[in-house]
Design a protein around this motif. Sequence first.
Motif: not given
Length: 155
Positions: A33-51, A59-68
């Motif tokens: 459910k929306e209030d249960q989890v917030f997920i960050y995702g990082c990857d070395f590949s900018p292409t993967a993050v764009e996917i 939805n950045e209220e539930r997850c945030k992806a970034f290159v790292c």
Amino acid sequence: SSGINAEYGGTRKVLEVGCGPGNTIFPILEHCKEDQVFIYGCDFSPTAVEIVKSHSMYNEERCKAFVCDISAEDLSMPIEEGSLDFITMIFVLSALNPEDMQRCVTNLSRYLKPGGQILFRDYGRYDLAQLRFKNGQCLGDNFYARGDGTKVYFF
């Protein structure tokens, strides 16, 4: 109230290291459910993050992806230190130079809450994937170069 929040008290924060196209992120978001989890995702590949960012469930209220680059000496991420409940690393450590592994895990652990956990899965020694490597691909003890130039270590 029942579920994960009743049991643990509050939204769980998770970081998926090496998130690729979101194959772990989106099933978790779909299941929780929306209030249960917030997920960050990082990857070395900018292409993967764009996917990940182009996925219909992103939805950045539930997850945030970034290159790292998690192997960086001075790891810096857009996450508050000491705020994560879990960090997942699925076939990530094996992609690092063995000399960088301990620093990587130590740096990532700064982002965990007290009692937080790093969950990982990776290749083991004598895995069929290791046995398929040909002569000339071995860079060191259980450390190999793939045909595409990436590297893999077998624990």
